[in-house]
Design a protein around this motif. Structure first.
Motif, PDB file in Angstrom:
ATOM      1  N   GLY A  72     -35.628 -25.654  -6.765  1.00  0.00           N
ATOM      2  CA  GLY A  72     -34.286 -25.339  -7.545  1.00  0.00           C
ATOM      3  C   GLY A  72     -33.214 -25.675  -6.614  1.00  0.00           C
ATOM      4  N   GLY A  73     -33.097 -24.995  -5.364  1.00  0.00           N
ATOM      5  CA  GLY A  73     -32.049 -24.086  -4.812  1.00  0.00           C
ATOM      6  C   GLY A  73     -31.697 -25.613  -3.820  1.00  0.00           C
ATOM      7  N   ILE A  74     -32.792 -26.555  -3.823  1.00  0.00           N
ATOM      8  CA  ILE A  74     -32.075 -27.687  -2.649  1.00  0.00           C
ATOM      9  C   ILE A  74     -31.995 -28.501  -3.427  1.00  0.00           C
ATOM     10  CG2 ILE A  74     -33.534 -29.407  -1.754  1.00  0.00           C
ATOM     11  CD1 ILE A  74     -36.004 -28.080  -0.250  1.00  0.00           C
ATOM     12  N   PHE A  75     -31.986 -29.306  -4.678  1.00  0.00           N
ATOM     13  CA  PHE A  75     -31.662 -29.928  -5.917  1.00  0.00           C
ATOM     14  C   PHE A  75     -30.390 -29.459  -6.391  1.00  0.00           C
ATOM     15  CE2 PHE A  75     -30.856 -31.584 -10.276  1.00  0.00           C
ATOM     16  CZ  PHE A  75     -31.207 -32.815 -10.287  1.00  0.00           C
ATOM     17  N   THR A  76     -29.447 -28.190  -6.370  1.00  0.00           N
ATOM     18  CA  THR A  76     -28.249 -27.525  -6.809  1.00  0.00           C
ATOM     19  C   THR A  76     -27.273 -28.070  -6.113  1.00  0.00           C
ATOM     20  OG1 THR A  76     -26.839 -25.831  -8.092  1.00  0.00           O
ATOM     21  CG2 THR A  76     -28.477 -25.493  -6.504  1.00  0.00           C
ATOM     22  N   THR A 109     -33.739 -33.980  -7.329  1.00  0.00           N
ATOM     23  CA  THR A 109     -34.740 -34.336  -7.063  1.00  0.00           C
ATOM     24  C   THR A 109     -35.880 -34.717  -6.074  1.00  0.00           C
ATOM     25  OG1 THR A 109     -34.511 -34.173 -10.233  1.00  0.00           O
ATOM     26  CG2 THR A 109     -37.318 -34.549  -8.556  1.00  0.00           C
ATOM     27  N   GLU A 110     -35.871 -36.087  -5.475  1.00  0.00           N
ATOM     28  CA  GLU A 110     -36.173 -36.719  -4.989  1.00  0.00           C
ATOM     29  C   GLU A 110     -36.827 -35.758  -3.579  1.00  0.00           C
ATOM     30  OE1 GLU A 110     -36.323 -40.180  -1.229  1.00  0.00           O
ATOM     31  OE2 GLU A 110     -35.508 -40.552  -3.432  1.00  0.00           O
ATOM     32  N   TYR A 111     -35.592 -36.001  -2.337  1.00  0.00           N
ATOM     33  CA  TYR A 111     -35.218 -34.828  -1.837  1.00  0.00           C
ATOM     34  C   TYR A 111     -35.724 -33.087  -1.696  1.00  0.00           C
ATOM     35  CZ  TYR A 111     -33.495 -38.603   1.062  1.00  0.00           C
ATOM     36  OH  TYR A 111     -33.815 -39.416   1.784  1.00  0.00           O
ATOM     37  N   ALA A 112     -35.497 -32.589  -3.563  1.00  0.00           N
ATOM     38  CA  ALA A 112     -36.042 -31.464  -3.748  1.00  0.00           C
ATOM     39  C   ALA A 112     -37.139 -31.322  -3.997  1.00  0.00           C
ATOM     40  CB  ALA A 112     -35.081 -30.891  -4.792  1.00  0.00           C
ATOM     41  N   GLN A 113     -37.907 -32.492  -3.981  1.00  0.00           N
ATOM     42  CA  GLN A 113     -39.469 -32.140  -3.805  1.00  0.00           C
ATOM     43  C   GLN A 113     -39.941 -32.682  -2.530  1.00  0.00           C
ATOM     44  OE1 GLN A 113     -41.320 -34.501  -7.286  1.00  0.00           O
ATOM     45  NE2 GLN A 113     -41.453 -32.894  -8.325  1.00  0.00           N
TER      46      GLN A 113
END
Length: 799
Positions: free
Chosen positions: A218-222, A642-646
């Protein structure tokens, strides 16, 4: 009622009732002891808490809202739902790693019956699902609140703009704590006594896994979305939340992914893990005659926390209504601050009164000593936000220093001043933790705690400080949840296009809702309240990270006691600075904290680079282009986030998992150094906690200073579109991954590493495994190093 519940559990878990012994066993006859009867009333309190949370949910949901704003709120929730579903699948994959480790230890090395292993695994799954479920509720509540708040801003009643996000936050905070508490009470009272301790560990590992994945991803996504959206203001000179910017809806989704989903799961885990640490310590270190009394006391304190938080909320609401119901302007930080202090005072009073009632027959004034120690933490939960505000509040000297230096020095001096705020904030917050823990140590000495808790009494005192910080857990979660509602409300207001035709909107609102909207004042209220939301998001972070450190300390020393019993060694002879493995472990812990910080920020950097590229190529700003948000393009930005968060999360999780297992195995007595090698892993865990504390607080305070410096430029100076604003936007984009990615994710990283580390160390030093542990350790460390490599070289911005 008790007999019926026992019968139900017995029918559901027939194999578990005849399970083999576990390391952590509940006291004989705990559930039926007369002292535990008070805990059954906890279910009634939990039920009332759930009812309170539901009523607050309904209260917010029923508020009137303009259809255009309701539509945008629903769009944001749908994108959040898509993100959460993908994360749910991802969690299922990550669980395989943890499930295999738990099955290996309990099933193969401990030779437990299959039913017992399945029971522990079931509680691990419940832990994961608990974190996931409260995160889902949190985002649903906040996306209801954001559209209602956006519309309420038009009424020119600032008190409504305080009450809506606060009601939403209290609903989340109380429900979260109630769910956590009822699950732990079920383990405590209805699980087989010889398995309850192991179920607690499994449950804690599960919720820690869920929180780690949701918080980090979530932290990466946001921040990918936030940076992608914000930079468009500088590149194209467009306004805040311009609907033509495809990054805006992704940013709204990210606000919830990073500031609602992540923190809610994190709060759920924090509450549980701290309790499990103390339960483990009591079962391992406290004489049997005191165990029941202390376990009951701990859980009664948690039950009281729900009651005092709800009572304080209503009292603070009455005070706010009396003071602010007729004002036209409101400093939104003041009523939030008073809520925190009122809750702290009530919690401390309840602690002393209840401790006297439950512990007075222990003699020697132990009830007083324990009350003083736990109250140090409760006081800290109110004091730490005050310290944090000195570096992050829009009215603070440090934030205004960031603004002033930006006037002449642009983005460069903006960034340097923010770094100064972060460093000073880390120093003073560290001093507060030092004073609180020193006070707890002095009190434990003064009241003779060593007579009950043995030579490790000071460690139990440190754990109680963390426990006390969570005594007002519902309110801490509530003020943290305040921020994403205020942030999203601004975006919903702009995306609704309600100001495109103000005369038409004015007539619609007058006819349908019966009041005349004030568009200019509405935007001012939303921006000012967002500043308060930023501040209180920042204040909750050091409280949560502090509980992680103090709680981890307790769990580490529970690990030490386990090592003592398993290897038959005197920890005082091994765990010393004269042992070279101590320094080596400290260095390794620091390495991992700094790698994690860089890895999580690299995922943001690369993802934001891709998002900015897409937005630049697809944003339509010509006069003939529709101003309405393009949902399809916005969804594409969400997909990139979402892709880079995962991708970032998978590298981080596997490396953290493998480092913990690898370093634990390298600490096996079969390694070079014999028993001395055990110190390597203990030092590693302590280092993760201490380095993590200061790195997290530094980054959170610096990021908060940059964020609110931009808010000062926008709200107080009304300087949007100027070079000063551009400089503040650049500083804010630097601060975004500081405060909302790396810093906040260190909290679950510390707890997951410690919790899983206990299990990893037990595997490493078990009789059947320790001979091959060094070889296994080398393999897992090499795997971890590969994913460290991947976290940059396979995640950099080069196409």
């Amino acid at each position: 009622m008790k007999k019926a519940l026992y019968a139900l559990v017995a029918m559901m878990l027939p194999t578990a009732l005849y399970a083999s012994e576990a390391n952590l066993k509940m006291p004989e006859g705990f559930a039926s002891d007369s002292k535990t009867s008070i805990l059954y009333w906890g279910f009634a309190v939990v039920l009332l808490g759930v009812l309170f949370g539901y009523l607050q949910f309904c209260r917010v949901k029923k508020l009137k809202v303009h259809n255009s704003m309701l539509e945008m709120g629903n769009v944001i929730f749908k994108t959040c739902s898509t993100y959460l579903k993908q994360q749910g699948k991802f969690l299922g994959i990550l669980f395989l790693f943890i499930g295999l480790a738990i099955a290996l230890y309990f099933g193969v090395l401990e030779h437990m019956a299959i039913g017992s292993v399945l029971l522990i695994l079931a509680w691990t799954v419940i832990g994961v699902l608990g974190s996931y479920a409260v995160a889902w509720f949190g985002v649903r509540m906040n996306t209801f609140a954001n559209s209602r708040m956006a519309f309420a801003s038009l009424r020119r009643n600032p008190l409504d703009l305080l009450n809506i996000p606060l009601s939403a936050g209290m609903s989340i905070g109380v429900l979260l704590i109630c769910v956590e508490l009822v699950l732990m009470l079920v383990i405590l009272l209805f699980m087989p006594g010889d398995l309850a301790g192991s179920c607690f560990i499994g449950f804690a590992i599960g919720e820690s896994l869920g929180a780690s994945a949701l918080r980090i991803a979530g932290g990466i996504f946001t921040k990918i979305a936030d940076i992608g959206s914000d930079l468009m203001k500088v590149v194209f000179k467009i306004g805040e939340d311009d609907p033509r910017n495809p990054g805006v809806i992704a940013d709204c989704t990210g606000d919830n992914a990073g500031d609602s989903i992540g923190p809610t799961a994190d709060g759920f885990e924090t509450y549980g893990v701290t309790g499990v640490a103390l339960v483990s310590f009591i079962l391992l270190a406290v004489p049997a005659e005191y165990q029941i009394q202390l376990l009951v006391w701990i859980f009664v304190m948690r039950i009281l926390g729900i009651a005092t938080s709800i009572l304080s909320y209503y009292i603070n609401g009455a005070i706010s209504k009396a003071k602010y119901s007729k004002v036209d302007d409101l400093d939104f930080e003041k009523p939030l601050t008073s809520l925190v202090w009122i809750t702290s005072i009530f919690s401390i009073i309840a602690t002393f009164a209840t401790s006297y009632f439950l512990l007075k027959d222990m003699g020697e004034g132990y009830w007083l000593g324990l009350s003083v120690i736990i109250s140090c933490g409760t006081l800290g939960a109110a004091l730490i936000p005050e310290i944090t505000k000195l570096f992050t509040s829009p009215t603070s000297t440090h934030v205004n220093e960031v603004v002033e230096t930006s006037r002449q020095g642009g983005a460069s001096l903006n960034i340097l001043s923010g770094l100064v705020a972060g460093n000073f904030g880390s120093y003073w917050t560290g001093i507060v933790f030092f004073v609180l823990m020193l006070a707890a140590f002095v009190a434990s000495n003064l009241f003779g705690m060593g007579d009950i808790f043995g030579e490790y009494y000071s460690i139990f005192a440190f754990g109680l400080v963390a426990f006390g910080m969570l005594g007002m857990g519902p309110v801490t979660i509530a003020v943290d949840s305040y921020g994403p509602v205020t942030d999203n409300a601004q975006s919903v207001y702009e995306l609704s296009l309600i100001e495109d035709d103000t005369e038409k909107a004015k007539k619609e609102i007058e006819d349908e809702f019966g009041f005349t909207p004030d568009f200019e004042k509405a935007k001012y209220y939303l921006e000012a309240n967002d500043g308060a939301g930023n501040t209180f998001k920042a204040t909750a972070k050091p409280v949560l990270i502090g509980t992680a450190v103090a709680g981890a300390t307790t769990m580490i020393f529970s690990l030490i006691l386990m090592i003592k019993e398993t290897l038959g060694i005197n920890p005082a002879e091994i765990l010393t600075l004269l042992n070279p493995y101590s320094i080596l472990g400290f260095i390794l812990g620091g390495c991992v904290v700094y790698w994690f910080t860089g890895s999580s920020m690299q995922a943001v950097t690369t993802g934001a680079n891709r998002a900015v590229e897409y937005i630049k190529n697809n944003i339509k700003l010509d006069a003939n282009a529709p101003k309405k948000a393009d949902i399809a393009k916005s969804q594409k930005v969400v997909e990139i986030c979402t892709e880079y968060a995962q991708k970032g999360m998978i590298n981080i999780f596997i490396a953290i998992f493998c480092f913990a297992l690898g370093f634990a195995c390298l600490s096996s007595p079969a390694n070079i150094g014999g028993n001395d090698a055990v110190c390597l892993f203990v030092s590693y865990l302590i280092s993760i906690a201490v380095f993590g504390l200061f790195q997290a607080v530094f980054m959170a305070n610096a990021g908060g200073a940059w964020d609110n410096a931009k808010k000062v430029v926008e709200v107080d100076l009304k300087a949007k579109g100027t070079e000063l604003h551009d400089a503040s936007v650049v500083g804010d984009t630097v601060g975004d991954p500081f405060k909302d990615t790396s810093s906040v994710a260190l909290n679950p990283i510390i707890k997951f590493t410690t919790l899983f580390g206990v299990l990893a160390m037990e595997i490493a030093i078990s009789d059947e495994f320790k001979a091959i542990a060094p070889v296994v350790g080398v393999v897992f460390v090499l795997i971890a190093m590969y994913f460290v490599y991947r976290s940059f070289y396979k995640m950099n911005s080069k196409k």
